[in-house]
Design an enzyme around this catalytic site. Structure first.
Site, PDB file in Angstrom:
ATOM      1  N   GLY A  92     -15.463 -11.800  31.245  1.00  0.00           N
ATOM      2  CA  GLY A  92     -15.918 -11.032  32.393  1.00  0.00           C
ATOM      3  C   GLY A  92     -16.614 -11.837  33.466  1.00  0.00           C
ATOM      4  O   GLY A  92     -16.323 -13.019  33.693  1.00  0.00           O
ATOM      5  N   HIS A 126       0.139  25.300  48.813  1.00  0.00           N
ATOM      6  CA  HIS A 126      -0.625  25.723  49.999  1.00  0.00           C
ATOM      7  C   HIS A 126      -1.683  26.716  49.576  1.00  0.00           C
ATOM      8  O   HIS A 126      -1.399  27.637  48.823  1.00  0.00           O
ATOM      9  CB  HIS A 126       0.307  26.358  51.031  1.00  0.00           C
ATOM     10  CG  HIS A 126      -0.409  26.863  52.245  1.00  0.00           C
ATOM     11  ND1 HIS A 126      -0.874  26.014  53.238  1.00  0.00           N
ATOM     12  CD2 HIS A 126      -0.773  28.126  52.610  1.00  0.00           C
ATOM     13  CE1 HIS A 126      -1.479  26.736  54.160  1.00  0.00           C
ATOM     14  NE2 HIS A 126      -1.429  28.022  53.801  1.00  0.00           N
TER      15      HIS A 126
END
Length: 462
Positions: free
Chosen positions: A148, A445
């Site tokens: 890391g 919609h």
């Protein structure tokens, strides 16, 4: 010849995405896992997961404090900081980290040994692991480096002796600060600025360049305007000195001004951890920016040594580290059928307010390719759900090849950005012609995805 205490088929250094490598296919292999901190890596312990738990709480606080535009009367009365910290860490994160470590140390994985402490190479495919006075030397047929990255600290801050915080400890503060300076202008700075500001802390951001400068200019420009209205932003400024007194932390800026706050968060990006591992001893090269050099398949310049995640990847993103881990896992098991690291169409999201999500090329990057482009910037507020939200900030920006219909870039700033962009990621991954997308499917919609539909319909083709 370096004396070794034990030899393994596979050594994995780091327990973020690296911890996902040993599945059932590795049950017949003798494996060592080395971790100097908490199991789970940055994402689980100090990164994406706990920060989003804070972001979600902050979003509720922000909406409660900003409801006037909807003609309703709500207010934010403050946070129980102690209980937030306890809920996030004691009740969730710390239990998961401890459970992951217990699993690897337990009877369920008898072929795996866990070593505590920092790993350093002492010879090819040979490392020492040290925690306090105890040191062990182990070697492996294969080694995967998945260590890391760590926060970058500006020398003027590090050398001053003032108290400062990073993403690795800011969420565990004993109390919520009344005021906070955030030094930086990237993803970490943007997210924590939203968290602390929404929870009631007075936030000042200092950065030498515009916030989120690497994003598409329409997105970063609008975000900078929004943040300037919401909090104290000192853009184009650098820190020349730092001091601490009973009043808090004071930073002197290059224009002679001074900013003082109860606490300081340094959020200037992260540095890959490879430089702490004596990689040269094992013949492992690094890029000038500190990343370990890997080929398309995750192999370093040393035979039998692989790397993945922040320590080597051009993308400091958990979903990329996970994808790289899957590729390396396959390659360890199938050396004659290597899979390339999956770096096509990498998306990213920033959980600020507004939320931001992006995939593909910015407009400037797309123009640099020489293609003929079609571009559409669509306002959230121009669709029905945007009306319902009274949204005057959100935008979608799409960039496509005018001749082929290939989607080159998609950029969202606004509500649900990290969710809405997924459909565009699919379009890019499967190379779907955007000229067909808007009308070959239904768009509910008046749901918010209609903003994507209208953006697609707004692209002009010859």
């Amino acid at each position: 010849m370096t004396a070794v205490d034990a030899h393994y088929d596979l050594i994995i250094i780091g327990t973020g995405s690296g911890n996902s490598l040993p599945n059932d296919d590795f049950a017949d292999k003798k494996i060592a896992i080395v971790e100097k901190g908490r199991f789970g890596g940055t994402c689980l312990n100090v990164g994406c997961i706990p920060t989003k738990m804070y972001v979600y709480a902050a979003e509720q606080a922000y909406k409660a404090a900003h409801s006037e535009h909807l003609n309703i009367h709500t207010s934010y009365e403050g946070a129980d900081w102690d209980r937030i910290v306890d809920r996030v860490f004691a009740q969730r994160i710390d239990l998961i980290a401890a459970g992951g470590e217990a699993y690897r140390r337990g009877e369920e994985t008898p072929n795996i040994d866990v070593y505590d402490g920092h790993a350093r190479f002492v010879a090819p495919r040979t490392i020492t692991t040290a925690q306090g006075p105890e040191e062990r030397t182990i070697s492996g047929d294969q080694i995967v480096i998945a260590t890391g990255s760590r926060p970058f600290i500006l020398p003027v801050i590090a050398d001053s002796g003032v108290r400062y915080h990073t993403n690795e400890d800011i969420m565990r503060l004993e109390k919520q600060p009344e005021s906070l300076i955030i030094l930086g202008g990237g993803v970490i700075a943007a997210e924590f600025a939203h968290v602390f500001s929404a929870l009631g802390t007075a936030v000042t951001i200092i950065n030498r360049s515009p916030l989120l400068k690497n994003l598409d200019s329409d997105i970063s420009g609008r975000f900078n305007d929004i943040m300037a209205d919401r909090m104290d932003t000192r853009i184009g400024r650098t820190v020349t000195a730092a001091s601490e007194s009973d009043d808090g932390i004071s930073l002197t800026l290059d224009d002679g001004s001074t900013v003082t706050a109860e606490a300081l968060l340094v959020a200037l990006g992260r540095t890959p951890n490879g430089d702490q591992m004596a990689l040269e001893t094992a013949g492992i090269d690094m890029h000038d920016d500190g990343r370990i050099v890997v080929d398309d398949y995750g192999r370093t310049t040393a035979d039998g040594v692989w790397a993945l995640g922040d320590v080597s990847s051009p993308y400091q993103l958990k979903h990329v580290a996970n994808a790289e881990a899957r590729a390396v896992q396959h390659n360890l098991l199938h050396p004659d059928d290597l899979q390339a690291m999956p770096h096509d169409h990498v998306p990213a999201a920033i959980f600020s307010h507004p939320q931001i999500a992006t995939v593909g090329l910015t407009e400037d990057q797309a123009r640099a390719t020489g293609r003929e482009l079609t571009i559409k910037v669509q306002n959230y507020g121009d669709v029905a759900y945007g009306w319902a939200m009274e949204d005057h900030e959100g935008i979608v920006k799409l960039i496509a090849d005018k001749n082929t219909g290939e989607l080159l870039g998609a950029h969202f700033l606004g509500e649900q950005a990290s969710t809405l962009i997924q459909q565009l990621i699919t379009i890019m991954a499967y190379r779907i012609d955007v000229r067909d997308v808007a009308r070959r499917q239904y768009w509910i919609h008046p749901a918010l995805p209609e903003v994507t539909e209208n953006a697609l319909l707004g692209l002009q083709f010859s």
